[in-house]
Design a protein around this motif. Sequence first.
Motif, PDB file in Angstrom:
ATOM      1  N   ARG A 156      -0.608  45.401   4.596  1.00  0.00           N
ATOM      2  CA  ARG A 156      -1.249  44.393   5.461  1.00  0.00           C
ATOM      3  C   ARG A 156      -1.342  43.043   4.758  1.00  0.00           C
ATOM      4  O   ARG A 156      -1.092  41.989   5.356  1.00  0.00           O
ATOM      5  CB  ARG A 156      -2.655  44.858   5.860  1.00  0.00           C
ATOM      6  CG  ARG A 156      -2.602  45.870   6.999  1.00  0.00           C
ATOM      7  CD  ARG A 156      -3.971  46.318   7.410  1.00  0.00           C
ATOM      8  NE  ARG A 156      -4.769  45.242   7.987  1.00  0.00           N
ATOM      9  CZ  ARG A 156      -6.054  45.355   8.270  1.00  0.00           C
ATOM     10  NH1 ARG A 156      -6.678  46.503   8.047  1.00  0.00           N
ATOM     11  NH2 ARG A 156      -6.710  44.373   8.807  1.00  0.00           N
ATOM     12  N   VAL A 157      -1.706  43.086   3.488  1.00  0.00           N
ATOM     13  CA  VAL A 157      -1.827  41.832   2.740  1.00  0.00           C
ATOM     14  C   VAL A 157      -0.442  41.231   2.496  1.00  0.00           C
ATOM     15  O   VAL A 157      -0.242  40.018   2.604  1.00  0.00           O
ATOM     16  CB  VAL A 157      -2.598  42.070   1.417  1.00  0.00           C
ATOM     17  CG1 VAL A 157      -2.636  40.814   0.577  1.00  0.00           C
ATOM     18  CG2 VAL A 157      -4.028  42.526   1.721  1.00  0.00           C
ATOM     19  N   ARG A 158       0.521  42.091   2.223  1.00  0.00           N
ATOM     20  CA  ARG A 158       1.904  41.618   2.011  1.00  0.00           C
ATOM     21  C   ARG A 158       2.406  40.871   3.250  1.00  0.00           C
ATOM     22  O   ARG A 158       3.082  39.847   3.156  1.00  0.00           O
ATOM     23  CB  ARG A 158       2.809  42.828   1.713  1.00  0.00           C
ATOM     24  CG  ARG A 158       4.268  42.494   1.479  1.00  0.00           C
ATOM     25  CD  ARG A 158       4.453  41.888   0.098  1.00  0.00           C
ATOM     26  NE  ARG A 158       5.786  41.337  -0.126  1.00  0.00           N
ATOM     27  CZ  ARG A 158       6.174  40.113   0.209  1.00  0.00           C
ATOM     28  NH1 ARG A 158       5.326  39.284   0.812  1.00  0.00           N
ATOM     29  NH2 ARG A 158       7.384  39.690  -0.052  1.00  0.00           N
ATOM     30  N   GLU A 159       2.050  41.409   4.413  1.00  0.00           N
ATOM     31  CA  GLU A 159       2.458  40.796   5.684  1.00  0.00           C
ATOM     32  C   GLU A 159       1.835  39.413   5.853  1.00  0.00           C
ATOM     33  O   GLU A 159       2.504  38.473   6.290  1.00  0.00           O
ATOM     34  CB  GLU A 159       1.970  41.697   6.819  1.00  0.00           C
ATOM     35  CG  GLU A 159       2.906  41.821   7.981  1.00  0.00           C
ATOM     36  CD  GLU A 159       2.369  42.890   8.925  1.00  0.00           C
ATOM     37  OE1 GLU A 159       2.680  44.070   8.676  1.00  0.00           O
ATOM     38  OE2 GLU A 159       1.603  42.540   9.845  1.00  0.00           O
ATOM     39  N   LEU A 160       0.554  39.301   5.475  1.00  0.00           N
ATOM     40  CA  LEU A 160      -0.122  37.998   5.553  1.00  0.00           C
ATOM     41  C   LEU A 160       0.578  36.976   4.663  1.00  0.00           C
ATOM     42  O   LEU A 160       0.763  35.820   5.041  1.00  0.00           O
ATOM     43  CB  LEU A 160      -1.578  38.136   5.084  1.00  0.00           C
ATOM     44  CG  LEU A 160      -2.632  38.523   6.102  1.00  0.00           C
ATOM     45  CD1 LEU A 160      -3.991  38.642   5.419  1.00  0.00           C
ATOM     46  CD2 LEU A 160      -2.710  37.446   7.192  1.00  0.00           C
ATOM     47  N   VAL A 161       0.938  37.424   3.448  1.00  0.00           N
ATOM     48  CA  VAL A 161       1.607  36.520   2.516  1.00  0.00           C
ATOM     49  C   VAL A 161       2.929  36.048   3.109  1.00  0.00           C
ATOM     50  O   VAL A 161       3.271  34.865   3.044  1.00  0.00           O
ATOM     51  CB  VAL A 161       1.835  37.218   1.149  1.00  0.00           C
ATOM     52  CG1 VAL A 161       2.698  36.362   0.220  1.00  0.00           C
ATOM     53  CG2 VAL A 161       0.500  37.532   0.483  1.00  0.00           C
ATOM     54  N   ARG A 162       3.635  36.955   3.748  1.00  0.00           N
ATOM     55  CA  ARG A 162       4.928  36.602   4.354  1.00  0.00           C
ATOM     56  C   ARG A 162       4.714  35.630   5.515  1.00  0.00           C
ATOM     57  O   ARG A 162       5.381  34.605   5.622  1.00  0.00           O
ATOM     58  CB  ARG A 162       5.631  37.873   4.834  1.00  0.00           C
ATOM     59  CG  ARG A 162       7.133  37.700   4.937  1.00  0.00           C
ATOM     60  CD  ARG A 162       7.831  39.012   5.252  1.00  0.00           C
ATOM     61  NE  ARG A 162       7.878  39.937   4.141  1.00  0.00           N
ATOM     62  CZ  ARG A 162       7.436  41.205   4.165  1.00  0.00           C
ATOM     63  NH1 ARG A 162       6.857  41.691   5.249  1.00  0.00           N
ATOM     64  NH2 ARG A 162       7.553  41.975   3.119  1.00  0.00           N
ATOM     65  N   ASP A 163       3.748  35.955   6.388  1.00  0.00           N
ATOM     66  CA  ASP A 163       3.495  35.113   7.570  1.00  0.00           C
ATOM     67  C   ASP A 163       3.027  33.724   7.192  1.00  0.00           C
ATOM     68  O   ASP A 163       3.475  32.733   7.755  1.00  0.00           O
ATOM     69  CB  ASP A 163       2.397  35.747   8.453  1.00  0.00           C
ATOM     70  CG  ASP A 163       2.915  36.985   9.155  1.00  0.00           C
ATOM     71  OD1 ASP A 163       4.133  37.240   9.073  1.00  0.00           O
ATOM     72  OD2 ASP A 163       2.094  37.690   9.767  1.00  0.00           O
ATOM     73  N   VAL A 164       2.098  33.650   6.247  1.00  0.00           N
ATOM     74  CA  VAL A 164       1.450  32.359   5.948  1.00  0.00           C
ATOM     75  C   VAL A 164       2.253  31.542   4.951  1.00  0.00           C
ATOM     76  O   VAL A 164       2.370  30.319   5.093  1.00  0.00           O
ATOM     77  CB  VAL A 164       0.012  32.598   5.433  1.00  0.00           C
ATOM     78  CG1 VAL A 164      -0.645  31.287   5.039  1.00  0.00           C
ATOM     79  CG2 VAL A 164      -0.832  33.308   6.490  1.00  0.00           C
ATOM     80  N   LEU A 165       2.799  32.208   3.928  1.00  0.00           N
ATOM     81  CA  LEU A 165       3.453  31.460   2.852  1.00  0.00           C
ATOM     82  C   LEU A 165       4.971  31.553   2.914  1.00  0.00           C
ATOM     83  O   LEU A 165       5.669  30.828   2.198  1.00  0.00           O
ATOM     84  CB  LEU A 165       2.985  31.979   1.476  1.00  0.00           C
ATOM     85  CG  LEU A 165       1.475  31.883   1.203  1.00  0.00           C
ATOM     86  CD1 LEU A 165       1.155  32.491  -0.147  1.00  0.00           C
ATOM     87  CD2 LEU A 165       1.021  30.433   1.238  1.00  0.00           C
ATOM     88  N   GLY A 166       5.469  32.490   3.701  1.00  0.00           N
ATOM     89  CA  GLY A 166       6.914  32.664   3.752  1.00  0.00           C
ATOM     90  C   GLY A 166       7.495  33.333   2.521  1.00  0.00           C
ATOM     91  O   GLY A 166       8.691  33.289   2.273  1.00  0.00           O
ATOM     92  N   TYR A 167       6.644  33.966   1.708  1.00  0.00           N
ATOM     93  CA  TYR A 167       7.123  34.656   0.503  1.00  0.00           C
ATOM     94  C   TYR A 167       7.470  36.094   0.784  1.00  0.00           C
ATOM     95  O   TYR A 167       6.686  36.775   1.417  1.00  0.00           O
ATOM     96  CB  TYR A 167       6.030  34.629  -0.583  1.00  0.00           C
ATOM     97  CG  TYR A 167       6.187  33.503  -1.564  1.00  0.00           C
ATOM     98  CD1 TYR A 167       6.816  33.692  -2.791  1.00  0.00           C
ATOM     99  CD2 TYR A 167       5.706  32.241  -1.240  1.00  0.00           C
ATOM    100  CE1 TYR A 167       6.946  32.652  -3.695  1.00  0.00           C
ATOM    101  CE2 TYR A 167       5.831  31.189  -2.137  1.00  0.00           C
ATOM    102  CZ  TYR A 167       6.454  31.405  -3.351  1.00  0.00           C
ATOM    103  OH  TYR A 167       6.583  30.370  -4.239  1.00  0.00           O
TER     104      TYR A 167
END
Length: 222
Positions: free
Chosen positions: A211-222
């Motif tokens: 879930r946190v990994r997904e947030l990082v991808r969505d918000v930061l594009g990482y």
Amino acid sequence: MIHIAIDGPAGAGKSTIARALAAQIGFIYVDTGALYRTVGLFMLRAGVDPADAEAVVPRLNGVQIALTFSEGEQHVLLSGEDVSEAIRTPEVSMAASAVSAIPAVRAFLLSLQKELAAANNVIMDGRDIGTVILPDAQLKIFLTASPQARAQRRFAQLQEKGEAVSYDEVLRDIQKRDEQDMTRAAAPLKPAPDARLVDTSDCTLEESIARVRELVRDVLGY
Ligand code: DC
């Protein structure tokens, strides 16, 4: 620099999740609780009551803390001694919570945390990272879980290490630390207004990381 702030109560899984994530995206993981624990350990060793601000503050100039990173693992040094293991006992947890309520202790640890963030892409976890230490973090996460879920996880960790504690004791400690961390006047534990809330009560560790990994991808594009 890119900064990810992860705040939340004891036992919500912050450090495990942040460590896994840092390895995935190549950031440095900074566990700021280790700094408060080290101050707590120093005071216990010096025979100083960690809750007694008048006794703690004059001793702070004797506290020499450094963080080092090897293979992505943070080590905390107290006057050159690696205390990364010694700070993980329940006694030091309570001492850390007590000293962290003292404004002079928070001020003492502020520049070290800011310097680390100024020089690195970091995932930093703690209680006041999104609110005080890195108010401009590009992503802020407030990670939480019910006291019972957190106590159960902490209990399992301590049992694995062979510590002789009961679940009830662990739950009591968590509730006491929550109370202390949330009601203190100096930088109380609370979500930053722009933090994303993630409740992991019903999640496995793998699900929480995802879930946190997904947030990082969505918000930061990482
Ligand atoms: O995350 P931890 O359990 O290692 O933290 C130990 C104590 O330190 C915790 O009770 C609250 C305090 N702390 C804090 O006040 N601010 C931080 N940024 C990190 C920890």
